[in-house]
Design an enzyme around this catalytic site. Structure first.
Site, PDB file in Angstrom:
ATOM      1  N   HIS A 126     -19.743 -15.022 -10.383  1.00 48.24           N
ATOM      2  CA  HIS A 126     -18.765 -15.397  -9.348  1.00 48.24           C
ATOM      3  C   HIS A 126     -19.313 -16.557  -8.504  1.00 48.24           C
ATOM      4  O   HIS A 126     -18.591 -17.495  -8.174  1.00 48.24           O
ATOM      5  CB  HIS A 126     -18.500 -14.218  -8.396  1.00 48.24           C
ATOM      6  CG  HIS A 126     -17.761 -13.062  -8.998  1.00 48.24           C
ATOM      7  ND1 HIS A 126     -18.252 -11.775  -8.972  1.00 48.24           N
ATOM      8  CD2 HIS A 126     -16.567 -12.989  -9.629  1.00 48.24           C
ATOM      9  CE1 HIS A 126     -17.387 -10.954  -9.554  1.00 48.24           C
ATOM     10  NE2 HIS A 126     -16.358 -11.659  -9.975  1.00 48.24           N
ATOM     11  N   ARG A 142     -14.091 -16.652 -18.644  1.00 51.90           N
ATOM     12  CA  ARG A 142     -15.396 -16.513 -19.291  1.00 51.90           C
ATOM     13  C   ARG A 142     -15.301 -16.528 -20.806  1.00 51.90           C
ATOM     14  O   ARG A 142     -16.141 -17.069 -21.482  1.00 51.90           O
ATOM     15  CB  ARG A 142     -16.074 -15.210 -18.837  1.00 51.90           C
ATOM     16  CG  ARG A 142     -16.516 -15.232 -17.390  1.00 51.90           C
ATOM     17  CD  ARG A 142     -16.659 -13.844 -16.871  1.00 51.90           C
ATOM     18  NE  ARG A 142     -15.383 -13.134 -16.990  1.00 51.90           N
ATOM     19  CZ  ARG A 142     -15.242 -11.839 -16.994  1.00 51.90           C
ATOM     20  NH1 ARG A 142     -16.281 -11.068 -16.900  1.00 51.90           N
ATOM     21  NH2 ARG A 142     -14.038 -11.290 -17.092  1.00 51.90           N
ATOM     22  N   SER A 163     -18.635  -7.093 -13.261  1.00 50.31           N
ATOM     23  CA  SER A 163     -19.160  -6.185 -12.233  1.00 50.31           C
ATOM     24  C   SER A 163     -19.388  -4.782 -12.786  1.00 50.31           C
ATOM     25  O   SER A 163     -20.336  -4.093 -12.386  1.00 50.31           O
ATOM     26  CB  SER A 163     -18.199  -6.146 -11.044  1.00 50.31           C
ATOM     27  OG  SER A 163     -18.012  -7.442 -10.531  1.00 50.31           O
TER      28      SER A 163
HETATM   29  N1  COA Z   1     -18.692 -14.009 -13.508  1.00 46.02           N
HETATM   30  C1  COA Z   1     -18.888 -12.712 -13.711  1.00 46.02           C
HETATM   31  N2  COA Z   1     -17.903 -11.808 -13.719  1.00 46.02           N
HETATM   32  C2  COA Z   1     -16.682 -12.256 -13.497  1.00 46.02           C
HETATM   33  C3  COA Z   1     -16.388 -13.598 -13.295  1.00 46.02           C
HETATM   34  C4  COA Z   1     -17.477 -14.498 -13.296  1.00 46.02           C
HETATM   35  N3  COA Z   1     -17.315 -15.793 -13.105  1.00 46.02           N
HETATM   36  N4  COA Z   1     -15.077 -13.732 -13.126  1.00 46.02           N
HETATM   37  C5  COA Z   1     -14.547 -12.507 -13.240  1.00 46.02           C
HETATM   38  N5  COA Z   1     -15.525 -11.626 -13.481  1.00 46.02           N
HETATM   39  C6  COA Z   1     -15.374 -10.194 -13.730  1.00 46.02           C
HETATM   40  C7  COA Z   1     -15.354  -9.407 -12.468  1.00 46.02           C
HETATM   41  O1  COA Z   1     -16.634  -8.988 -12.106  1.00 46.02           O
HETATM   42  C8  COA Z   1     -14.467  -8.259 -12.854  1.00 46.02           C
HETATM   43  O2  COA Z   1     -15.229  -7.295 -13.515  1.00 46.02           O
HETATM   44  P1  COA Z   1     -14.792  -5.757 -13.524  1.00 46.02           P
HETATM   45  O3  COA Z   1     -13.420  -5.700 -14.131  1.00 46.02           O
HETATM   46  O4  COA Z   1     -15.832  -5.131 -14.334  1.00 46.02           O
HETATM   47  O5  COA Z   1     -14.766  -5.311 -12.082  1.00 46.02           O
HETATM   48  C9  COA Z   1     -13.483  -8.872 -13.845  1.00 46.02           C
HETATM   49  O6  COA Z   1     -14.133  -9.995 -14.347  1.00 46.02           O
HETATM   50  C10 COA Z   1     -12.211  -9.374 -13.258  1.00 46.02           C
HETATM   51  O7  COA Z   1     -12.233  -9.164 -11.919  1.00 46.02           O
HETATM   52  P2  COA Z   1     -11.880 -10.132 -10.761  1.00 46.02           P
HETATM   53  O8  COA Z   1     -12.108 -11.555 -11.093  1.00 46.02           O
HETATM   54  O9  COA Z   1     -12.507  -9.595  -9.536  1.00 46.02           O
HETATM   55  O10 COA Z   1     -10.372  -9.994 -10.758  1.00 46.02           O
HETATM   56  P3  COA Z   1      -9.514  -8.738 -10.665  1.00 46.02           P
HETATM   57  O11 COA Z   1      -8.826  -8.653 -11.954  1.00 46.02           O
HETATM   58  O12 COA Z   1     -10.196  -7.525 -10.182  1.00 46.02           O
HETATM   59  O13 COA Z   1      -8.608  -9.227  -9.482  1.00 46.02           O
HETATM   60  C11 COA Z   1      -6.666  -9.803  -8.329  1.00 46.02           C
HETATM   61  C12 COA Z   1      -7.289  -9.400  -9.647  1.00 46.02           C
HETATM   62  C13 COA Z   1      -7.247  -9.011  -7.159  1.00 46.02           C
HETATM   63  C14 COA Z   1      -6.873 -11.281  -8.099  1.00 46.02           C
HETATM   64  C15 COA Z   1      -5.176  -9.485  -8.533  1.00 46.02           C
HETATM   65  O14 COA Z   1      -5.025  -8.110  -8.811  1.00 46.02           O
HETATM   66  C16 COA Z   1      -4.346  -9.872  -7.346  1.00 46.02           C
HETATM   67  O15 COA Z   1      -3.944 -11.008  -7.218  1.00 46.02           O
HETATM   68  N6  COA Z   1      -4.065  -8.885  -6.451  1.00 46.02           N
HETATM   69  C17 COA Z   1      -3.258  -9.110  -5.265  1.00 46.02           C
HETATM   70  C18 COA Z   1      -1.861  -8.491  -5.482  1.00 46.02           C
HETATM   71  C19 COA Z   1      -1.001  -9.443  -6.269  1.00 46.02           C
HETATM   72  O16 COA Z   1      -0.654 -10.538  -5.856  1.00 46.02           O
HETATM   73  N7  COA Z   1      -0.629  -8.988  -7.463  1.00 46.02           N
HETATM   74  C20 COA Z   1       0.154  -9.780  -8.374  1.00 46.02           C
HETATM   75  C21 COA Z   1      -0.749 -10.671  -9.201  1.00 46.02           C
HETATM   76  S1  COA Z   1       0.159 -11.448 -10.478  1.00 46.02           S
END
Ligand code: COA
Length: 165
Positions: free
Chosen positions: A20, A93, A131
């Site tokens: 991240h 990724r 994560s």
């Molecule tokens: N390096 C390492 N890991 C990474 C990474 C990077 N550069 N980029 C993403 N990841 C990993 C994260 O650690 C995470 O791992 P996990 O699933 O094991 O926890 C995974 O990839 C994806 O997670 P993250 O990037 O945190 O995104 P998310 O999918 O949890 O988040 C939101 C999604 C919160 C952005 C989305 O649900 C959202 O927009 N929520 C708000 C409500 C909304 O508007 N909803 C409609 C959306 S269309």
């Protein structure tokens, strides 16, 4: 640097990893301001509470002058509009990320036409990282020093084993 463009970088950050931080670094070099946004993914049950995750993000972004942190529990595009941000940053990724990311980007575009999702690729050494894997390695006492900051490693250690001596 893209003058006057604020980008938001949303995620669950449970916890923030070096992958991240790599994306944050890249975004900070491109956009005038980057707001790392702790958002809610309704399908996740985070290990760390909001305050703990914010503290870990704050510690990680301290060195970046144009990066700030926010927490938001509504619709992402509403928060982007509130911040006057035209860009949502997401890390890509591997191909396995693509379908989910594509779906979210298209939905956000439907909800707010003026906002674009920009995908950044982290350094290839982080392509395997997420994560969940880090938490799993930490839970079974594996070495996570190459995946997270020292502060995050200590927080994970405290969660799973009590205070580090
Ligand atoms: N390096 C390492 N890991 C990474 C990474 C990077 N550069 N980029 C993403 N990841 C990993 C994260 O650690 C995470 O791992 P996990 O699933 O094991 O926890 C995974 O990839 C994806 O997670 P993250 O990037 O945190 O995104 P998310 O999918 O949890 O988040 C939101 C999604 C919160 C952005 C989305 O649900 C959202 O927009 N929520 C708000 C409500 C909304 O508007 N909803 C409609 C959306 S269309």
């Amino acid at each position: 640097m893209s003058k006057n463009i604020t980008a938001i970088y949303p995620g669950t950050f449970d916890p923030i990893t070096l992958g991240h931080i790599d994306i944050i670094h890249r975004a900070a070099n491109i956009f005038e301001k980057v707001v790392v946004t702790l958002a809610v993914n309704t399908s996740k049950k985070p290990l760390f509470n909001v305050e703990e995750r914010l503290e870990m993000i704050h510690d990680a972004i301290d060195k970046f002058e144009n990066v700030s942190v926010a927490h938001f529990d509504g619709l992402l595009v509403d928060f982007a509009r509130e911040q006057k941000s035209l860009v949502i940053i997401r890390g890509l990724r591997a191909i396995s990320d693509f379908e989910y990311e594509f779906q979210m980007a298209l939905m956000n575009k439907k909800l707010a036409r003026e906002i674009s999702t920009v995908f950044l690729m982290p350094n290839e050494k982080y392509t395997y990282l997420n994560s969940t894997i880090v938490k799993s390695v930490a839970k079974f006492h594996g070495n996570i020093d190459n995946f997270v900051t020292k502060f995050v490693a200590d927080q994970l250690h405290n969660k799973f084993n009590g205070e580090r001596s």
